[in-house]
Scaffold this motif. Sequence first.
Motif, PDB file in Angstrom:
ATOM      1  N   ASN A   1     -47.663  49.537 -48.653  1.00 17.02           N
ATOM      2  CA  ASN A   1     -48.421  50.463 -47.812  1.00 17.02           C
ATOM      3  C   ASN A   1     -48.134  50.269 -46.323  1.00 17.02           C
ATOM      4  N   LYS A   2     -47.087  49.485 -46.007  1.00 16.45           N
ATOM      5  CA  LYS A   2     -46.779  49.169 -44.612  1.00 16.45           C
ATOM      6  C   LYS A   2     -45.436  49.751 -44.190  1.00 16.45           C
ATOM      7  N   VAL A   3     -45.398  50.177 -42.925  1.00 17.69           N
ATOM      8  CA  VAL A   3     -44.150  50.616 -42.285  1.00 17.69           C
ATOM      9  C   VAL A   3     -43.960  49.745 -41.057  1.00 17.69           C
ATOM     10  N   MET A   4     -42.738  49.195 -40.890  1.00 19.34           N
ATOM     11  CA  MET A   4     -42.486  48.263 -39.807  1.00 19.34           C
ATOM     12  C   MET A   4     -41.271  48.667 -38.996  1.00 19.34           C
ATOM     13  N   GLY A   5     -41.399  48.543 -37.681  1.00 18.72           N
ATOM     14  CA  GLY A   5     -40.282  48.763 -36.775  1.00 18.72           C
ATOM     15  C   GLY A   5     -40.087  47.544 -35.905  1.00 18.72           C
ATOM     16  N   GLU A   6     -38.944  47.482 -35.229  1.00 20.44           N
ATOM     17  CA  GLU A   6     -38.627  46.330 -34.394  1.00 20.44           C
ATOM     18  C   GLU A   6     -38.452  46.751 -32.939  1.00 20.44           C
ATOM     19  N   ALA A   7     -38.852  45.847 -32.048  1.00 24.09           N
ATOM     20  CA  ALA A   7     -38.683  46.086 -30.617  1.00 24.09           C
ATOM     21  C   ALA A   7     -37.222  45.881 -30.232  1.00 24.09           C
ATOM     22  N   TYR A   8     -36.712  46.788 -29.412  1.00 22.82           N
ATOM     23  CA  TYR A   8     -35.353  46.645 -28.897  1.00 22.82           C
ATOM     24  C   TYR A   8     -35.314  47.270 -27.514  1.00 22.82           C
ATOM     25  N   GLN A   9     -34.977  46.473 -26.518  1.00 26.88           N
ATOM     26  CA  GLN A   9     -34.911  46.972 -25.151  1.00 26.88           C
ATOM     27  C   GLN A   9     -33.465  46.928 -24.679  1.00 26.88           C
ATOM     28  N   PRO A  10     -32.777  48.079 -24.601  1.00 22.47           N
ATOM     29  CA  PRO A  10     -31.378  48.087 -24.168  1.00 22.47           C
ATOM     30  C   PRO A  10     -31.257  47.735 -22.687  1.00 22.47           C
ATOM     31  N   PRO A  11     -30.057  47.396 -22.242  1.00 22.55           N
ATOM     32  CA  PRO A  11     -29.859  47.051 -20.828  1.00 22.55           C
ATOM     33  C   PRO A  11     -30.203  48.230 -19.922  1.00 22.55           C
ATOM     34  N   PRO A  12     -30.566  47.970 -18.677  1.00 23.47           N
ATOM     35  CA  PRO A  12     -30.859  49.063 -17.734  1.00 23.47           C
ATOM     36  C   PRO A  12     -29.693  50.042 -17.623  1.00 23.47           C
TER      37      PRO A  12
ATOM     38  N   PHE B   1     -40.754  52.864 -32.179  1.00 20.05           N
ATOM     39  CA  PHE B   1     -41.761  52.236 -33.037  1.00 20.05           C
ATOM     40  C   PHE B   1     -41.457  50.753 -33.199  1.00 20.05           C
ATOM     41  N   ALA B   2     -42.318  49.909 -32.620  1.00 16.92           N
ATOM     42  CA  ALA B   2     -42.131  48.458 -32.701  1.00 16.92           C
ATOM     43  C   ALA B   2     -43.425  47.794 -33.151  1.00 16.92           C
ATOM     44  N   SER B   3     -44.022  48.362 -34.178  1.00 12.97           N
ATOM     45  CA  SER B   3     -45.311  47.888 -34.684  1.00 12.97           C
ATOM     46  C   SER B   3     -45.278  47.817 -36.202  1.00 12.97           C
ATOM     47  N   THR B   4     -46.351  47.312 -36.777  1.00  9.80           N
ATOM     48  CA  THR B   4     -46.617  47.448 -38.206  1.00  9.80           C
ATOM     49  C   THR B   4     -47.716  48.474 -38.388  1.00  9.80           C
ATOM     50  N   MET B   5     -47.409  49.539 -39.139  1.00 10.00           N
ATOM     51  CA  MET B   5     -48.394  50.540 -39.505  1.00 10.00           C
ATOM     52  C   MET B   5     -48.817  50.244 -40.933  1.00 10.00           C
ATOM     53  N   ALA B   6     -50.109  50.047 -41.142  1.00 10.93           N
ATOM     54  CA  ALA B   6     -50.628  49.772 -42.483  1.00 10.93           C
ATOM     55  C   ALA B   6     -51.592  50.884 -42.867  1.00 10.93           C
ATOM     56  N   PHE B   7     -51.266  51.614 -43.936  1.00 14.45           N
ATOM     57  CA  PHE B   7     -52.128  52.688 -44.417  1.00 14.45           C
ATOM     58  C   PHE B   7     -53.317  52.094 -45.158  1.00 14.45           C
ATOM     59  N   LEU B   8     -54.486  52.698 -44.974  1.00  8.55           N
ATOM     60  CA  LEU B   8     -55.722  52.200 -45.561  1.00  8.55           C
ATOM     61  C   LEU B   8     -56.252  53.191 -46.588  1.00  8.55           C
ATOM     62  N   GLY B   9     -56.752  52.673 -47.698  1.00  6.70           N
ATOM     63  CA  GLY B   9     -57.448  53.503 -48.671  1.00  6.70           C
ATOM     64  C   GLY B   9     -56.611  54.590 -49.305  1.00  6.70           C
ATOM     65  N   LEU B  10     -55.326  54.347 -49.501  1.00  6.78           N
ATOM     66  CA  LEU B  10     -54.489  55.349 -50.155  1.00  6.78           C
ATOM     67  C   LEU B  10     -54.918  55.514 -51.614  1.00  6.78           C
ATOM     68  N   PRO B  11     -54.846  56.740 -52.142  1.00 11.42           N
ATOM     69  CA  PRO B  11     -55.153  56.931 -53.566  1.00 11.42           C
ATOM     70  C   PRO B  11     -54.263  56.044 -54.436  1.00 11.42           C
ATOM     71  N   VAL B  12     -54.805  55.570 -55.537  1.00  7.79           N
ATOM     72  CA  VAL B  12     -54.044  54.710 -56.449  1.00  7.79           C
ATOM     73  C   VAL B  12     -52.758  55.420 -56.869  1.00  7.79           C
ATOM     74  N   GLY B  13     -51.652  54.697 -56.774  1.00  2.00           N
ATOM     75  CA  GLY B  13     -50.362  55.245 -57.171  1.00  2.00           C
ATOM     76  C   GLY B  13     -49.598  55.936 -56.069  1.00  2.00           C
ATOM     77  N   THR B  14     -50.201  56.090 -54.873  1.00  3.94           N
ATOM     78  CA  THR B  14     -49.504  56.735 -53.768  1.00  3.94           C
ATOM     79  C   THR B  14     -48.298  55.904 -53.347  1.00  3.94           C
ATOM     80  N   GLN B  15     -47.168  56.556 -53.193  1.00  2.00           N
ATOM     81  CA  GLN B  15     -45.958  55.897 -52.712  1.00  2.00           C
ATOM     82  C   GLN B  15     -45.710  56.268 -51.261  1.00  2.00           C
ATOM     83  N   VAL B  16     -45.367  55.262 -50.455  1.00  2.00           N
ATOM     84  CA  VAL B  16     -44.909  55.493 -49.088  1.00  2.00           C
ATOM     85  C   VAL B  16     -43.385  55.422 -49.132  1.00  2.00           C
ATOM     86  N   ILE B  17     -42.726  56.526 -48.864  1.00  2.00           N
ATOM     87  CA  ILE B  17     -41.282  56.636 -49.071  1.00  2.00           C
ATOM     88  C   ILE B  17     -40.567  56.768 -47.734  1.00  2.00           C
TER      89      ILE B  17
END
Length: 200
Positions: free
Chosen positions: A130-141, A101-117
Amino acid sequence: MATRRLAFVDWTFCNREKTEAVGTLGGRMVTLTGQGNVTTDRPPLGTASLDGAFPGFQSAAFTPPLPASDLVEIMGLKGGSSFKVAFDAEVKDPVLHLGSFASTMAFLGLPVGTQVIKLSGDTDFIVDGNKVMGEAYQPPPGSTEPTDSDGSVRLQGLFRSIAFTLNPRFTGGEGHDGVHFQIGGMVEVPPFGMGPARRL
């Protein structure tokens, strides 16, 4: 009296256009649909493993680890993409496994008070509002190290649908991010002897 336990989707179908996948959770239908936010020659869904043999969610980065599972790859397309998971019945406290996962996932329209844990994951697997973020990492061949971030999050509450966008956090290569995706939730299981066991 029925009890609840955590189960994950048994994905059974992905259409040829790679825009929709269908499965079951606790015996009820689940539909995943996706679309690109801009014109692109890449569809929003990628590889689909429908035989329950995908091993990529078995590490301690995921809660719970799954020794073998189904998988639908969701694509963070260059220019962004949008997805919706729809359940035929309310699902309590859904859990999302996100691998490579090397993207930003942004949840839309969550019910008020919803926690992303954040339940577990790499140090660069981050939850912020409301966002989850991962980083790109490419190990050596030839390296056995994983690529990109892995982790699990839970949304607290009852859900009939979950909508989110996915935007890559890197600019190299083709600019698309293929994310290993699986989702589960607390489903009702009948008492012993009252019906078939649900697949985990």
